[in-house]
Design an enzyme around this catalytic site. Sequence first.
Site, short mmCIF file in Angstrom:
data_model
loop_
_atom_site.label_atom_id
_atom_site.label_comp_id
_atom_site.label_asym_id
_atom_site.label_seq_id
_atom_site.Cartn_x
_atom_site.Cartn_y
_atom_site.Cartn_z
N CYS A 119 39.42 41.28 -40.06
CA CYS A 119 38.95 41.55 -41.43
C CYS A 119 39.99 42.38 -42.19
O CYS A 119 41.17 42.04 -42.16
CB CYS A 119 37.58 42.22 -41.37
SG CYS A 119 36.78 42.35 -42.96
N ASP A 147 31.61 32.07 -42.83
CA ASP A 147 31.88 33.45 -43.22
C ASP A 147 31.38 33.70 -44.64
O ASP A 147 31.77 33.00 -45.58
CB ASP A 147 33.40 33.71 -43.14
CG ASP A 147 33.74 35.18 -43.04
OD1 ASP A 147 32.99 35.99 -43.61
OD2 ASP A 147 34.74 35.51 -42.40
N HIS A 181 31.17 35.65 -39.88
CA HIS A 181 32.15 36.73 -39.88
C HIS A 181 31.84 37.79 -38.81
O HIS A 181 32.73 38.21 -38.07
CB HIS A 181 32.13 37.39 -41.27
CG HIS A 181 33.16 38.43 -41.48
ND1 HIS A 181 34.44 38.13 -41.87
CD2 HIS A 181 33.12 39.78 -41.36
CE1 HIS A 181 35.14 39.25 -41.98
NE2 HIS A 181 34.35 40.27 -41.68
#
Lengths: 243, 359
Positions: free
Chosen positions: B146, B301, B330
Site C-alpha cells: 500500500c 481492491d 486490498h
Amino acid sequence: MSKEKTYDLFAGYKLLSEMWEKQLMDLLFKATDNKEFVRTANIGLDLHSRYMERVRKNQEFIAALMNIPTKKDVANAAKMSIQAEEKFDSLEEQVWNLQDGLASFSKENLTFLQEIINTINQMKAESLKTKAELAETKKIKTDLQDLRQGLVDIKILQVNLQEMCKELEGLKVIQAELKDSLTHQEPPKTDRGLEELRQEIAQLAEIKSEIASLKELMGKEKERKQKKEPEKELVLPGASTTK
Amino acid sequence: MSARVSTKSFLPLLNIEKETKRWNQLYKVMTEPKPDIIPTPRKCVWKKNKTTLWYHPAKEKKHAVPVFLVYSLLNKVYILDVGEGSSVVGGLTERGYDVYLLDWGTPGLEDADLTLENYIIDYLENALKRAIRHSGAKEMSLMGYCLGGTMAAILASITSLPIKNLVLAAVPIDFSIGTVPQKWLDGIQNGELSFDRFANAYQTLPSEFLYLMFKLITPLNAATMANLYTRAHDEIYVEKWRRMDKWTKDAQAFTGAAFKQFFNDFYKENKLLKGELVMDGRKVDLKNIKCPLFVFSCSRDTLIAEKQSLPIMDLVSSEDKTYEVYEGGHVSLVLTGVFAEIMDPWLSTRSHDLQEIRS
C-alpha cells in the site's frame, strides 16, 4: 441437478447482503460525486478546524494562567529526548564507521604482516642455504690451500729433479772420463776413481729411488686434483640455482 | 413420493450441533474482548522514537537474501503479522526467509512535524541500513504494501543501499486516479478541498479521524458481517475474522506534516508520477530503480485501483519486471497471509538459495 440443491439460509443472506451493499455503495458513490458535496465538506472541515484552533488556543491560555503544563509542553520535552536519541544514533553510526575503518585497517595490516612473515621465512631458508654454501666454500678453500701446498712441494721436487738431472749429466761426463782413463790405463788414478765411481753409483741408486718415490707422489697428487675439480664446480657460490 | 423427496431436500435440515456452534461463536464475538495478536517470534534490532525494527528469523533459513517489509503509515504493524496461519511475516519465515519489519509506531503530538521525507530518509533508510548490517547480508529484498509500497519505491529510487529485489503490493503510484468519486479528486487537485488547516489545527491527526476517513471510502460492511454469520460455525474462520475485525477498527494516528505532504505532493500535484518529488535534496526518479521488480494488484481492491499501480512498470529501468493481479481485496491480501504465497515463487528464484550456494 437443480433438484439436488438444498436451500441454505445463510448463503442466501450472504448473497443478498453483498447485493444490497453493492447497490447502496453505488448509490452513495453517485450521491457524493458532485461539486456541492466537495464544497460542503470543505466548509465543514474549515469550520471544524477553526473551532479546534480556538479550543487549542484557549487551552494553552488557560493552562498558562493556571501555571500547569499542557500536552504541548509534554510534547516539547519528548522532542528533546527524541533529539538525544538521534544524537545517540549518529554517534553509533560514527562508531560503526570507526569500527569498519579499523577493521579494514587491521585487515590491511594483517596482510602486510603476512607478507613480512613470508619474506622472513624465505630469507631464513635462503640464509640457511647460504650458510651451507659458505661451509662448502670454506672446505674448498682449505682443499685449495692443500693443493697449493702440494703444488709448491711439486715445484721443489721439480727443482730437486732438475738438480739431480744436472748431477746425472755430470756423472755421465765422469763416467765417460773414467772410460777414457780406463782405456788409457792410469792405475793410481783408477783405484781412486773406482772408489769415487762406486760412491757415485750408490748415490745414483739413491737418487733413482727418490725419483721413483717422487713420481709416485706426483701421480697421487694428480689423482687428488682430478677428484677435487668436479666438487669445486658444484659448490661455486655464484652458480647457486636457488633464490 | 417424488414431490415429498424434493420438498424434503429443499427445506433446510437443521443441524443442531452446527447451529449451536454458530450462535455460540457469534455470542463470543459480540461479548468477548478483541483477541490478542501474538506476533511471529521476533527480536528488536533498533528503536528510534516510536519506530521499531523487528527481526523475525527464518524457521529454517533457505535464502541468503533477507526480506525487509514496509507497510503503510495508515496501518498498525500487525497488518503484516496478524497471527499464526494468516501472517505475511510468518508465511515468509516458514518459507525460509529472514524477515525485517519496520514498525512505524503510533505518532504523538511531539511527532507533528514529521513529514514523509523524515519517515523515508530518517526512519526507513536508516532502518534498512541497520537491517543490512544486522543481517550481515550483502543485499536485501525490499517489500512494500500500500502506501508502504510507495515509500519503498521512493527509497529504492534515491538510496545507495544495496536492494536486491523490490516487491510492491497494492501500491499507489499515480494519484490522479483513485477509487473515490472523481469530483473529490478534482476538488483536491484544484484546491477546493484542502486538509491543510485541519492538519494544522490537530497537528497530529487522531486515529478516530483516520477511521472515519476509511469509513467514508467504504461506509458499509454488510458483506463482512454476512461472511461471519455464514461461517460462524467454523472456529478457525471466526478467529481470523476477529483478528481482522480488530485491525479494521484499530486505526492509526497520522502526523499533520506528513498528512499535508501526502495530499499536496501526491494527490494534488501527483509529483511522484511527474518525477518532481524531491527528498532530502535528492530527486525522486523511478528510472533509478534497476533491480528486479515484482508488482501485484488486487482485482477487488476498493482502496487502490489497479490503474494506480500500473504506471510504475513503464517508469522503472528494471529489465526483470513482473506484474500480476491477485483475485481478492486490498486487506484480505495481507490479513489472510496469501501475500507470502504469491511473493514466494518470484522471490525465491532471486534470493540466492543457500543449498545452491553450499553445493
